[in-house]
Write a protein that holds these residues in place. Sequence first.
Motif, PDB file in Angstrom:
ATOM      1  N   GLU A   1       0.308  17.073  -0.807  1.00  9.83           N
ATOM      2  CA  GLU A   1      -0.837  16.950  -1.721  1.00  9.83           C
ATOM      3  C   GLU A   1      -0.708  15.689  -2.573  1.00  9.83           C
ATOM      4  O   GLU A   1      -1.684  14.942  -2.763  1.00  9.83           O
ATOM      5  CB  GLU A   1      -0.912  18.176  -2.639  1.00  9.83           C
ATOM      6  N   ILE A   2       0.490  15.438  -3.070  1.00  8.70           N
ATOM      7  CA  ILE A   2       0.727  14.250  -3.908  1.00  8.70           C
ATOM      8  C   ILE A   2       0.546  12.983  -3.094  1.00  8.70           C
ATOM      9  O   ILE A   2      -0.101  12.016  -3.551  1.00  8.70           O
ATOM     10  CB  ILE A   2       2.153  14.315  -4.522  1.00  8.70           C
ATOM     11  N   LEU A   3       1.096  12.951  -1.883  1.00 11.26           N
ATOM     12  CA  LEU A   3       0.933  11.791  -1.014  1.00 11.26           C
ATOM     13  C   LEU A   3      -0.535  11.495  -0.737  1.00 11.26           C
ATOM     14  O   LEU A   3      -0.971  10.335  -0.790  1.00 11.26           O
ATOM     15  CB  LEU A   3       1.676  12.014   0.311  1.00 11.26           C
ATOM     16  N   ALA A   4      -1.297  12.551  -0.451  1.00 11.51           N
ATOM     17  CA  ALA A   4      -2.725  12.373  -0.150  1.00 11.51           C
ATOM     18  C   ALA A   4      -3.467  11.812  -1.353  1.00 11.51           C
ATOM     19  O   ALA A   4      -4.289  10.901  -1.220  1.00 11.51           O
ATOM     20  CB  ALA A   4      -3.332  13.710   0.281  1.00 11.51           C
ATOM     21  N   ASP A   5      -3.180  12.332  -2.537  1.00 10.43           N
ATOM     22  CA  ASP A   5      -3.844  11.853  -3.760  1.00 10.43           C
ATOM     23  C   ASP A   5      -3.530  10.394  -4.033  1.00 10.43           C
ATOM     24  O   ASP A   5      -4.417   9.588  -4.348  1.00 10.43           O
ATOM     25  CB  ASP A   5      -3.423  12.709  -4.968  1.00 10.43           C
TER      26      ASP A   5
ATOM     27  N   ASN B   1       7.252  23.515  -1.192  1.00 11.68           N
ATOM     28  CA  ASN B   1       7.730  22.191  -1.616  1.00 11.68           C
ATOM     29  C   ASN B   1       7.051  21.095  -0.798  1.00 11.68           C
ATOM     30  O   ASN B   1       6.584  20.090  -1.340  1.00 11.68           O
ATOM     31  CB  ASN B   1       9.241  22.093  -1.424  1.00 11.68           C
ATOM     32  N   ALA B   2       7.001  21.307   0.533  1.00 11.90           N
ATOM     33  CA  ALA B   2       6.375  20.323   1.414  1.00 11.90           C
ATOM     34  C   ALA B   2       4.873  20.244   1.161  1.00 11.90           C
ATOM     35  O   ALA B   2       4.286  19.160   1.173  1.00 11.90           O
ATOM     36  CB  ALA B   2       6.649  20.675   2.872  1.00 11.90           C
ATOM     37  N   GLU B   3       4.233  21.390   0.940  1.00 16.05           N
ATOM     38  CA  GLU B   3       2.792  21.409   0.650  1.00 16.05           C
ATOM     39  C   GLU B   3       2.480  20.560  -0.578  1.00 16.05           C
ATOM     40  O   GLU B   3       1.536  19.760  -0.580  1.00 16.05           O
ATOM     41  CB  GLU B   3       2.308  22.844   0.419  1.00 16.05           C
ATOM     42  N   LEU B   4       3.284  20.740  -1.630  1.00 15.27           N
ATOM     43  CA  LEU B   4       3.049  19.995  -2.857  1.00 15.27           C
ATOM     44  C   LEU B   4       3.235  18.498  -2.617  1.00 15.27           C
ATOM     45  O   LEU B   4       2.430  17.676  -3.075  1.00 15.27           O
ATOM     46  CB  LEU B   4       3.999  20.475  -3.959  1.00 15.27           C
ATOM     47  N   PHE B   5       4.284  18.137  -1.886  1.00 15.92           N
ATOM     48  CA  PHE B   5       4.535  16.719  -1.650  1.00 15.92           C
ATOM     49  C   PHE B   5       3.417  16.090  -0.826  1.00 15.92           C
ATOM     50  O   PHE B   5       2.997  14.955  -1.093  1.00 15.92           O
ATOM     51  CB  PHE B   5       5.883  16.546  -0.942  1.00 15.92           C
TER      52      PHE B   5
ATOM     53  N   ALA C   1       0.814  -1.223   0.000  1.00 15.37           N
ATOM     54  CA  ALA C   1       0.000   0.000   0.000  1.00 15.37           C
ATOM     55  C   ALA C   1       0.843   1.267   0.000  1.00 15.37           C
ATOM     56  O   ALA C   1       0.304   2.366  -0.135  1.00 15.37           O
ATOM     57  CB  ALA C   1      -0.927   0.006   1.212  1.00 15.37           C
ATOM     58  N   CYS C   2       2.157   1.141   0.128  1.00 13.47           N
ATOM     59  CA  CYS C   2       3.028   2.319   0.184  1.00 13.47           C
ATOM     60  C   CYS C   2       3.222   2.900  -1.212  1.00 13.47           C
ATOM     61  O   CYS C   2       3.690   2.222  -2.128  1.00 13.47           O
ATOM     62  CB  CYS C   2       4.379   1.939   0.786  1.00 13.47           C
ATOM     63  N   ARG C   3       2.886   4.169  -1.374  1.00 11.39           N
ATOM     64  CA  ARG C   3       3.037   4.851  -2.667  1.00 11.39           C
ATOM     65  C   ARG C   3       4.056   5.990  -2.593  1.00 11.39           C
ATOM     66  O   ARG C   3       4.054   6.883  -3.440  1.00 11.39           O
ATOM     67  CB  ARG C   3       1.676   5.412  -3.118  1.00 11.39           C
ATOM     68  N   VAL C   4       4.906   5.964  -1.583  1.00 14.62           N
ATOM     69  CA  VAL C   4       5.889   7.032  -1.406  1.00 14.62           C
ATOM     70  C   VAL C   4       6.854   7.137  -2.596  1.00 14.62           C
ATOM     71  O   VAL C   4       7.155   8.246  -3.046  1.00 14.62           O
ATOM     72  CB  VAL C   4       6.653   6.869  -0.077  1.00 14.62           C
ATOM     73  N   PRO C   5       7.366   6.011  -3.147  1.00 21.55           N
ATOM     74  CA  PRO C   5       8.237   6.145  -4.327  1.00 21.55           C
ATOM     75  C   PRO C   5       7.557   6.857  -5.494  1.00 21.55           C
ATOM     76  O   PRO C   5       8.164   7.703  -6.159  1.00 21.55           O
ATOM     77  CB  PRO C   5       8.571   4.686  -4.681  1.00 21.55           C
ATOM     78  N   GLU C   6       6.280   6.519  -5.737  1.00 21.03           N
ATOM     79  CA  GLU C   6       5.538   7.190  -6.813  1.00 21.03           C
ATOM     80  C   GLU C   6       5.350   8.676  -6.503  1.00 21.03           C
ATOM     81  O   GLU C   6       5.363   9.515  -7.419  1.00 21.03           O
ATOM     82  CB  GLU C   6       4.171   6.527  -7.005  1.00 21.03           C
ATOM     83  N   ALA C   7       5.187   9.000  -5.199  1.00 20.39           N
ATOM     84  CA  ALA C   7       5.023  10.407  -4.817  1.00 20.39           C
ATOM     85  C   ALA C   7       6.291  11.202  -5.094  1.00 20.39           C
ATOM     86  O   ALA C   7       6.231  12.348  -5.559  1.00 20.39           O
ATOM     87  CB  ALA C   7       4.652  10.501  -3.333  1.00 20.39           C
ATOM     88  N   ILE C   8       7.449  10.605  -4.824  1.00 21.62           N
ATOM     89  CA  ILE C   8       8.716  11.284  -5.099  1.00 21.62           C
ATOM     90  C   ILE C   8       8.882  11.490  -6.604  1.00 21.62           C
ATOM     91  O   ILE C   8       9.312  12.558  -7.054  1.00 21.62           O
ATOM     92  CB  ILE C   8       9.892  10.485  -4.510  1.00 21.62           C
ATOM     93  N   ALA C   9       8.513  10.473  -7.377  1.00 19.82           N
ATOM     94  CA  ALA C   9       8.600  10.600  -8.839  1.00 19.82           C
ATOM     95  C   ALA C   9       7.681  11.703  -9.353  1.00 19.82           C
ATOM     96  O   ALA C   9       8.047  12.484 -10.238  1.00 19.82           O
ATOM     97  CB  ALA C   9       8.258   9.270  -9.505  1.00 19.82           C
ATOM     98  N   GLU C  10       6.470  11.785  -8.786  1.00 21.20           N
ATOM     99  CA  GLU C  10       5.524  12.819  -9.208  1.00 21.20           C
ATOM    100  C   GLU C  10       5.995  14.206  -8.785  1.00 21.20           C
ATOM    101  O   GLU C  10       5.806  15.190  -9.523  1.00 21.20           O
ATOM    102  CB  GLU C  10       4.143  12.521  -8.610  1.00 21.20           C
ATOM    103  N   LEU C  11       6.615  14.299  -7.607  1.00 19.24           N
ATOM    104  CA  LEU C  11       7.188  15.576  -7.174  1.00 19.24           C
ATOM    105  C   LEU C  11       8.247  16.039  -8.163  1.00 19.24           C
ATOM    106  O   LEU C  11       8.284  17.213  -8.545  1.00 19.24           O
ATOM    107  CB  LEU C  11       7.797  15.432  -5.781  1.00 19.24           C
ATOM    108  N   ARG C  12       9.097  15.125  -8.593  1.00 22.03           N
ATOM    109  CA  ARG C  12      10.145  15.471  -9.558  1.00 22.03           C
ATOM    110  C   ARG C  12       9.540  15.880 -10.899  1.00 22.03           C
ATOM    111  O   ARG C  12      10.070  16.746 -11.592  1.00 22.03           O
ATOM    112  CB  ARG C  12      11.091  14.283  -9.738  1.00 22.03           C
TER     113      ARG C  12
ATOM    114  N   LEU D   1      -0.994  13.215   8.451  1.00 24.48           N
ATOM    115  CA  LEU D   1      -1.732  12.904   7.232  1.00 24.48           C
ATOM    116  C   LEU D   1      -1.708  11.380   7.067  1.00 24.48           C
ATOM    117  O   LEU D   1      -0.661  10.799   6.764  1.00 24.48           O
ATOM    118  CB  LEU D   1      -1.072  13.567   6.019  1.00 24.48           C
ATOM    119  N   PRO D   2      -2.849  10.691   7.261  1.00 23.70           N
ATOM    120  CA  PRO D   2      -2.865   9.224   7.140  1.00 23.70           C
ATOM    121  C   PRO D   2      -2.542   8.781   5.706  1.00 23.70           C
ATOM    122  O   PRO D   2      -3.043   9.366   4.739  1.00 23.70           O
ATOM    123  CB  PRO D   2      -4.302   8.850   7.513  1.00 23.70           C
ATOM    124  N   LEU D   3      -1.698   7.748   5.594  1.00 20.74           N
ATOM    125  CA  LEU D   3      -1.312   7.229   4.279  1.00 20.74           C
ATOM    126  C   LEU D   3      -1.814   5.798   4.082  1.00 20.74           C
ATOM    127  O   LEU D   3      -2.634   5.539   3.218  1.00 20.74           O
ATOM    128  CB  LEU D   3       0.211   7.291   4.112  1.00 20.74           C
TER     129      LEU D   3
END
Length: 291
Positions: A283-287, A277-281, A114-125, A169-171
């Motif tokens: 937002e991506i994590l939540a989505d 930067n943190a706000e955007l990340f 269920a962890c999507r953190v790698p995808e979140a970093i990719a989307e941030l980039r 923020l629950p993940l």
Amino acid sequence: MSKTEFDERNLRSLRIFCAVAQAHGFAAAEKELNLSKASISRHIREVEEKLNTRLCERGPRGFELTRAGRVALEVASSALRALDRIKPEIDAVGGLLSGTLAIGITEHIVTAKACRVPEAIAELRRRAPAVRPEVQVMSFAQLNQALRERRVEIVIRGSYRKERTFDYLPLFVETHRVYVRADAARCKAGTPLPLIYREHPFVDDLLEKPGFTKGPIAAGLEAIALLLTSGDYAGLLPEHYADKVGEHYPLSVVKGSPAYRNGLCAITEASRPISRNAELFLEILADLHSG
């Protein structure tokens, strides 16, 4: 310029002092700073002379901050990070995100489905290519300290013990169970195995239950897995991590083991305004974790 003001050289020396203090000594900081011990010592002396106080003790017994040094580290770290944020925040006014985003994470979360953190970093980039993510893996206590000292802006860890000073923020949720090596001789004979101990609310709860006794101390999941797979101990692990370990060593869940649900969250300091930067990340994590 008054004696108490810091010039450019003083600021560099202050950064070096913070790096040494955060690395807990000269030896660990040498490689990171690419400076000799003599050079590092000279910079720290300059800061001490500027502040007219001793900031650390260094000698045969090792490196240790004085009381003044602990205060200086907290204030200086906050001030230097604020200086580093000037350009990124000005860039953000014009719609361009830049600079670094310091993230602290708990160990072995990438193996959770269920962890999507790698995808979140990719989307941030993808959305903000000028932002440089910096990721550090730390223990629960280290993550909290790094967040309070503002060495990281976002922490991703379990939320089994919530504090009002943080925003959560629950993940996703991971489940922990007690495992043993499936072919352990003592386990087959019906003899309970000592529970590997690490400082953790779930482990402390288990030791209050009948059938569990305290075993050796381990720091981190890798250490627990190492002792557990020796066949002489039981250990509490997240299911997803136990599945990976089980690919090499057969594991089984201890009969009667509770299932502890641990909510992984992205955590920020409640009293501290976060960067764009943190706000955007966040937002991506939540989505990405909303599904």
